[in-house]
Every structure is written in structure tokens, then in C-alpha cells.
Design a protein around this motif. Structure first.
Motif, PDB file in Angstrom:
ATOM      1  N   ALA A 115       0.739  -0.804   0.207  1.00 30.57           N
ATOM      2  CA  ALA A 115       0.594   0.046  -0.185  1.00 30.57           C
ATOM      3  C   ALA A 115       1.182   1.346   0.080  1.00 30.57           C
ATOM      4  CB  ALA A 115      -1.162  -0.122   0.750  1.00 30.57           C
ATOM      5  N   PHE A 116       2.104   1.048   0.312  1.00 31.11           N
ATOM      6  CA  PHE A 116       2.925   2.385   0.972  1.00 31.11           C
ATOM      7  C   PHE A 116       3.205   2.661  -0.321  1.00 31.11           C
ATOM      8  CE2 PHE A 116       3.643   1.338   5.511  1.00 31.11           C
ATOM      9  CZ  PHE A 116       2.111   2.394   5.783  1.00 31.11           C
ATOM     10  N   VAL A 117       4.393   1.368  -1.493  1.00 24.90           N
ATOM     11  CA  VAL A 117       4.656   1.925  -2.768  1.00 24.90           C
ATOM     12  C   VAL A 117       3.248   2.560  -3.529  1.00 24.90           C
ATOM     13  CG1 VAL A 117       6.288   0.283  -4.290  1.00 24.90           C
ATOM     14  CG2 VAL A 117       5.893   0.094  -2.229  1.00 24.90           C
ATOM     15  N   ASP A 118       2.425   1.328  -3.527  1.00 27.07           N
ATOM     16  CA  ASP A 118       1.337   2.400  -4.667  1.00 27.07           C
ATOM     17  C   ASP A 118       0.634   4.105  -4.361  1.00 27.07           C
ATOM     18  OD1 ASP A 118       1.185  -0.520  -5.091  1.00 27.07           O
ATOM     19  OD2 ASP A 118      -0.503  -0.656  -3.818  1.00 27.07           O
ATOM     20  N   GLY A 119       1.311   3.942  -2.765  1.00 26.77           N
ATOM     21  CA  GLY A 119       0.901   5.203  -2.708  1.00 26.77           C
ATOM     22  C   GLY A 119       2.197   6.830  -3.176  1.00 26.77           C
ATOM     23  N   VAL A 120       2.292   6.022  -3.387  1.00 21.73           N
ATOM     24  CA  VAL A 120       4.241   6.524  -3.311  1.00 21.73           C
ATOM     25  C   VAL A 120       4.245   6.813  -4.781  1.00 21.73           C
ATOM     26  CG1 VAL A 120       5.742   5.397  -3.479  1.00 21.73           C
ATOM     27  CG2 VAL A 120       6.973   7.584  -2.291  1.00 21.73           C
ATOM     28  N   LEU A 121       4.091   5.894  -5.213  1.00 18.51           N
ATOM     29  CA  LEU A 121       3.889   5.999  -6.827  1.00 18.51           C
ATOM     30  C   LEU A 121       2.593   7.699  -7.062  1.00 18.51           C
ATOM     31  CD1 LEU A 121       3.836   2.496  -8.121  1.00 18.51           C
ATOM     32  CD2 LEU A 121       6.045   3.645  -8.314  1.00 18.51           C
ATOM     33  N   LEU A 122       1.722   7.851  -6.693  1.00 16.36           N
ATOM     34  CA  LEU A 122       1.019   8.445  -7.058  1.00 16.36           C
ATOM     35  C   LEU A 122       1.268  10.087  -6.965  1.00 16.36           C
ATOM     36  CD1 LEU A 122      -2.373   7.112  -6.245  1.00 16.36           C
ATOM     37  CD2 LEU A 122      -1.237   7.720  -8.148  1.00 16.36           C
ATOM     38  N   ILE A 123       2.713  10.408  -6.241  1.00 11.30           N
ATOM     39  CA  ILE A 123       3.790  12.182  -5.808  1.00 11.30           C
ATOM     40  C   ILE A 123       3.038  12.428  -7.710  1.00 11.30           C
ATOM     41  CG2 ILE A 123       5.630  12.734  -5.978  1.00 11.30           C
ATOM     42  CD1 ILE A 123       5.939  11.161  -3.614  1.00 11.30           C
ATOM     43  N   GLU A 124       3.485  11.430  -8.557  1.00 10.57           N
ATOM     44  CA  GLU A 124       3.788  11.869  -9.849  1.00 10.57           C
ATOM     45  C   GLU A 124       2.487  12.811 -10.442  1.00 10.57           C
ATOM     46  OE1 GLU A 124       5.971  11.820 -11.241  1.00 10.57           O
ATOM     47  OE2 GLU A 124       7.560  11.079  -9.541  1.00 10.57           O
ATOM     48  N   ASN A 125       1.467  12.435  -9.464  1.00 12.46           N
ATOM     49  CA  ASN A 125       0.037  12.966  -9.820  1.00 12.46           C
ATOM     50  C   ASN A 125      -0.239  14.523  -9.110  1.00 12.46           C
ATOM     51  OD1 ASN A 125      -0.387  11.007 -11.074  1.00 12.46           O
ATOM     52  ND2 ASN A 125      -1.751   9.700  -9.694  1.00 12.46           N
ATOM     53  N   LEU A 126       1.062  14.820  -7.987  1.00 14.12           N
ATOM     54  CA  LEU A 126       0.976  15.668  -7.056  1.00 14.12           C
ATOM     55  C   LEU A 126       0.620  17.016  -7.939  1.00 14.12           C
ATOM     56  CD1 LEU A 126       2.699  14.755  -3.913  1.00 14.12           C
ATOM     57  CD2 LEU A 126      -0.465  14.847  -4.526  1.00 14.12           C
ATOM     58  N   ARG A 127       0.216  17.720  -7.813  1.00 14.38           N
ATOM     59  CA  ARG A 127       0.635  19.820  -8.099  1.00 14.38           C
ATOM     60  C   ARG A 127       0.539  20.453  -7.674  1.00 14.38           C
ATOM     61  NH1 ARG A 127       1.224  17.208 -11.756  1.00 14.38           N
ATOM     62  NH2 ARG A 127      -0.050  16.223 -13.898  1.00 14.38           N
ATOM     63  N   PRO A 128       1.081  21.950  -7.302  1.00 16.19           N
ATOM     64  CA  PRO A 128       1.437  22.994  -5.872  1.00 16.19           C
ATOM     65  C   PRO A 128       0.314  23.190  -5.879  1.00 16.19           C
ATOM     66  CG  PRO A 128       2.797  23.371  -8.018  1.00 16.19           C
ATOM     67  CD  PRO A 128       1.843  21.865  -8.930  1.00 16.19           C
ATOM     68  N   GLY A 129       0.032  23.393  -4.810  1.00 12.96           N
ATOM     69  CA  GLY A 129      -1.117  23.480  -3.833  1.00 12.96           C
ATOM     70  C   GLY A 129      -1.891  22.655  -3.258  1.00 12.96           C
ATOM     71  N   ASP A 130      -1.275  21.213  -3.407  1.00 18.75           N
ATOM     72  CA  ASP A 130      -2.601  19.736  -3.043  1.00 18.75           C
ATOM     73  C   ASP A 130      -1.879  19.470  -1.605  1.00 18.75           C
ATOM     74  OD1 ASP A 130      -3.135  19.110  -6.079  1.00 18.75           O
ATOM     75  OD2 ASP A 130      -2.155  18.300  -6.204  1.00 18.75           O
ATOM     76  N   GLU A 131      -2.856  19.717  -1.182  1.00 21.24           N
ATOM     77  CA  GLU A 131      -3.106  19.325   0.622  1.00 21.24           C
ATOM     78  C   GLU A 131      -2.449  18.391   0.385  1.00 21.24           C
ATOM     79  OE1 GLU A 131      -4.256  21.033   3.406  1.00 21.24           O
ATOM     80  OE2 GLU A 131      -5.601  22.735   1.992  1.00 21.24           O
ATOM     81  N   ILE A 132      -1.277  17.923   1.820  1.00 20.46           N
ATOM     82  CA  ILE A 132      -0.230  16.477   1.832  1.00 20.46           C
ATOM     83  C   ILE A 132      -0.659  16.864   3.745  1.00 20.46           C
ATOM     84  CG2 ILE A 132       2.106  15.150   1.758  1.00 20.46           C
ATOM     85  CD1 ILE A 132       0.501  15.974  -0.939  1.00 20.46           C
ATOM     86  N   LEU A 133      -1.074  15.210   4.283  1.00 18.53           N
ATOM     87  CA  LEU A 133      -0.870  15.393   5.059  1.00 18.53           C
ATOM     88  C   LEU A 133       0.485  14.580   5.973  1.00 18.53           C
ATOM     89  CD1 LEU A 133      -2.203  15.734   8.572  1.00 18.53           C
ATOM     90  CD2 LEU A 133      -3.663  13.434   7.802  1.00 18.53           C
TER      91      LEU A 133
END
Ligand code: SF4
Length: 414
Positions: A290-308
Motif C-alpha cells: 500500500a505504501f509503495v502504491d501510494g508513493v507512486l502517486l506523487i507524480e500526480n501531485l500539483r502545487p497547492g495540493d494538500e498533504i498530511l
């Protein structure tokens, strides 16, 4: 020092995250505290005839034979009333995600939809449970109720806690049933090494290192290596090359603090395995896939997105803290602009699925002081909110382009 005394000291030092967490839940005045005292033979909880004596959950870490190290939570009645009562109930519900096992204490002739709802709530969190019908001198459960529980694979025990009747049955059930139900891995690294292997641990001693001691993940991994008859060599990052030169037989694996990943990757020959403390904990406490699947989605992030960003302990952040400074800096660089960061510590985590949905990514620390169940519940919650979740070590190795190497020890599919 007597044997009893030494074992008591050892017992108290077992970290909370390695204990089995057992919650005693139920309505007011069902005899939860009396039951816990009978079960543990200790006056842990204040017992009174008056309903609602227990306020905040009372924690007791102890050795429960033959179960091993456990933490019991004696909780306020789930049917507590008034403003104060409601806040007690909320506190009880807030500990549910931590539990490995729940004991619902009920009085048979009071069982109704309310108790069925409690059962459903615990099932939602996939918490194995046992129902104890206490005060069986006053009433016993109808066969139809026992049958209904049986059909749901929920074992039931009949007790009179004040006279300890049925308490041995409950102990036996706890030992057998819970061991079967709680499937936690019992080693952090033991399955990756053989006896007599040498392992090098790299632990930078920087501003972030606590004064005079190693942090819990490092201590737990050293202990696990010794338990598996491996040899471990602990160095700072500037001692790694020296250590590698000294060894006649190369180490099986180098484990580094994630912050030193880049240098350690460069200094460790490619034919030696490499990973981090945090990635080992990602597997031990959570779900590596799950953590590896999650990290790959960093590529979809855009400036301004909310990160916890979430840390399971509550240490005071220092100037170049990994969670508040370094990871945000590296992530901003990768995304090419500023992301919006929120930070949760300790037990804080968005309560509702709706509250989670605003985040595009959750990044969790290694959770060394959490139970596995607690972290798995958070991963599940993120899944329900459709929010990817990853872990410190995974995210750092990904951002430094060494994730593939860092996952090799786990024979992880590419
Ligand atoms: S930040 Fe997380 S992994 Fe690190 S010591 Fe605290 S609980 Fe353990």
C-alpha cells in the motif's frame, strides 16, 4: 535482585507498540472494572456499585500468562450520559483503532440493539472480539443470543467477576482464541537474515537524535538481530566505509536512517543489500505494498495540493526536522512548487472519511510506538477515502531515486 524483580523490569520495558492491546468495553455497571481486576489479579480499576466510575480509559501494561506482554484498557461505559459522559464515550471510541482484541462485557438481560451496534462497530475495525456475559448470578443469555454470536464466530463466556467464576475460562479463551486471531509478524528483520550474518546499522547522531539514547526503531532492530543470532555493527554515516573495509566477510545488509540514504547508497557496494529502518517498519507495522502504491502517486501531485504528514509520537520538531522541513522541501522540489502541508502527531488523525478526503497524499512515520492494528486501520481509512498513504522511508527513497534498491531485500515485484 530476585528473578521475579528482574522479570518485572523486563516486562515494563516492552514497548507499548509490541504489546497486545486489549480493550474492555461495555455499558456502565456491567462489571468491566471488576472483571479486569479478577482477570489480572490486580486492583487496576476503581470499582464501585455506582454506574460510571471509570472516566478516561485506564491503561495497564502487564504480563498475562501465557499470552505475553499486553496492555489492558479499562474504559468508561459506552452508554454514559450527559455532556461529560458523551466526552468519555468519545474517548473510549478513540482508543478502538488501537485494539488488537476487544472484550465486550454485558449483562445478559440488558443485551439489545445498543450492544449489537457495538459489535458491528468493532467488526468495522476488524477487531477480534469476545463477549463476556457477566453477573450470571442475576441473568444468563438466551440460547438464541448465544447462537447468534456463534454464527458470527464471536465466542462468549459466562462469568461472575465478583467471585471469579468463569474467569479461568476467559483466560483460556484469551490465550487460544486471540493467538489464532492476532496475526502480527513476530520479527522485523529475522526472516531476511541467517544466524551469523553481519548487519551494519547506520544511525546519524545529529540534532534530531535524542540525547543519550538511540530511538526505538533502532533499539528494536538491534534486539531482533540479536534474537536471530546475527551480528550487528552500529556506525554513524561517516563510519560506514571504515566498517565495510574492516569486515573480511561483507555484511548481509546495511540498514540506514532514511536521512542518510543518499550517502549510504553511494558508500555501500551495489552487491550488498540496503534498506532503511523506516522501510523495515513500513512492512512490520503496516502494508509495504500500500505504501509503495501510494508513493507512486506523487507524480500526480500539483502545487497547492494538500498533504498530511503524520508522526505517531509527539516529539518537539527541531530546526531541520524530517517531517516538517526535509520531506516538504524534497517534495516541493519534485512537484515544482509549494504544496500545502498539515501535520498530525500522536493520536491525532482525521476522524471522518470526509475529513481525509481533502488530502492528496498522507505520509506516515514508521509508527514504532503504534500497534500494527492501529496503523492498518489508518491505511484502511485512507483506502475508504481514496487517499494514497505512504511512509517516510519509502517517500525519501523514492525522491532520492533509490527506492528500487531499498526494496530489493523484500523481493518486491518491480
Ligand atoms: S516519529 Fe514515528 S517512527 Fe519515529 S520515533 Fe516517533 S513514532 Fe517512532
Amino acid at each position: 535482585m530476585t528473578g521475579i524483580f528482574t522479570s518485572k523490569i523486563k516486562m515494563q520495558k516492552t514497548p507499548y507498540g509490541l504489546r497486545t492491546h486489549i480493550g474492555i468495553l461495555g455499558r456502565r455497571n456491567s462489571g468491566k472494572s471488576t472483571l479486569l481486576n479478577a482477570l489480572t489479579h490486580q486492583q487496576i480499576s476503581i470499582v464501585s456499585e455506582k454506574a460510571g466510575t471509570t472516566t478516561d480509559p485506564v491503561l495497564k501494561a502487564m504480563e498475562l500468562k501465557p499470552f505475553g506482554p499486553v496492555v489492558f484498557y479499562d474504559t468508561a461505559g459506552l452508554d454514559d450520559i450527559g455532556k461529560l459522559g458523551k466526552s468519555r464515550v468519545q474517548k473510549t471510541y478513540s482508543i478502538i483503532e488501537k485494539l488488537d482484541l476487544a472484550i465486550i462485557v454485558a449483562v445478559a438481560d440488558q443485551w439489545n440493539d445498543f450492544d449489537d451496534h457495538t459489535v458491528e462497530h468493532l467488526k468495522k475495525y476488524r477487531i477480534p472480539l469476545i463477549v463476556v456475559f457477566n453477573k450470571c448470578d442475576l441473568s444468563v443469555p438466551e440460547p438464541a443470543l448465544l447462537q447468534r454470536l456463534k454464527e458470527q464466530d464471536i465466542p462468549a463466556v459466562l462469568t461472575i467477576a465478583t467471585t471469579e467464576q468463569g474467569i479461568d475460562d476467559l483466560r483460556r479463551l484469551l490465550a487460544n482464541y486471540a493467538k489464532k486471531e492476532i496475526n502480527d509478524p513476530d520479527t522485523i528483520i529475522g526472516d531476511l537474515i541467517n544466524a551469523d550474518d553481519t548487519v551494519i546499522l547506520v544511525t546519524p547522531i545529529d540534532n534530531e537524535a535524542p540525547k543519550g539514547r538511540l530511538i526505538l526503531p533502532q533499539v528494536q532492530i538491534i534486539r531482533d538481530l540479536l534474537d536471530h543470532d546475527a551480528r550487528c555493527l552500529v556506525v554513524k554515516e561517516n563510519g560506514l566505509k571504515w566498517a565495510l573495509d574492516q569486515l573480511k566477510i561483507p555484511p548481509k545488509i546495511v540498514i540506514t536512517d532514511s536521512q542518510a540514504f543518499k550517502q549510504v547508497d553511494q558508500d555501500t557496494p551495489r552487491d550488498i543489500l540496503l534498506t532503511s529502518f523506516s522501510i523495515l517498519f513500513a512492512r512490520f507495522k503496516g502494508d509495504l505494498q500500500a505504501f509503495v502504491d501510494g508513493v507512486l502517486l506523487i507524480e500526480n501531485l500539483r502545487p497547492g495540493d494538500e498533504i498530511l504528514i503524520v508522526e505517531a509520537c509527539t516529539h518537539h520538531p527541531i530546526s531541520d526536522d524530517i517531517g516538517t522541513v526535509k520531506i516538504p522541501q524534497w517534495l516541493n522540489q519534485r512537484v515544482g512548487g509549494e504544496l500545502c502541508y498539515s501535520h498530525n502527531h500522536g493520536a491525532d488523525f482525521p476522524e471522518s472519511i470526509e475529513g481525509l478526503k481533502k488530502y492528496k497524499l498522507v505520509i506516515h512515520c514508521g509508527s514504532c510506538n503504534f500497534t500494527r492494528k492501529q496503523l492498518l486501520n489508518r491505511i484502511k481509512k485512507c483506502g475508504e477515502a481514496d487517499v494514497p498513504i505512504t511512509n517516510y522511508g519509502i517517500v525519501i527513497s523514492y525522491l532520492l531515486n533509490i527506492m528500487q534498491r531499498a526494496l530489493e531485500p523484500f523481493h518486491f515485484p518491480e
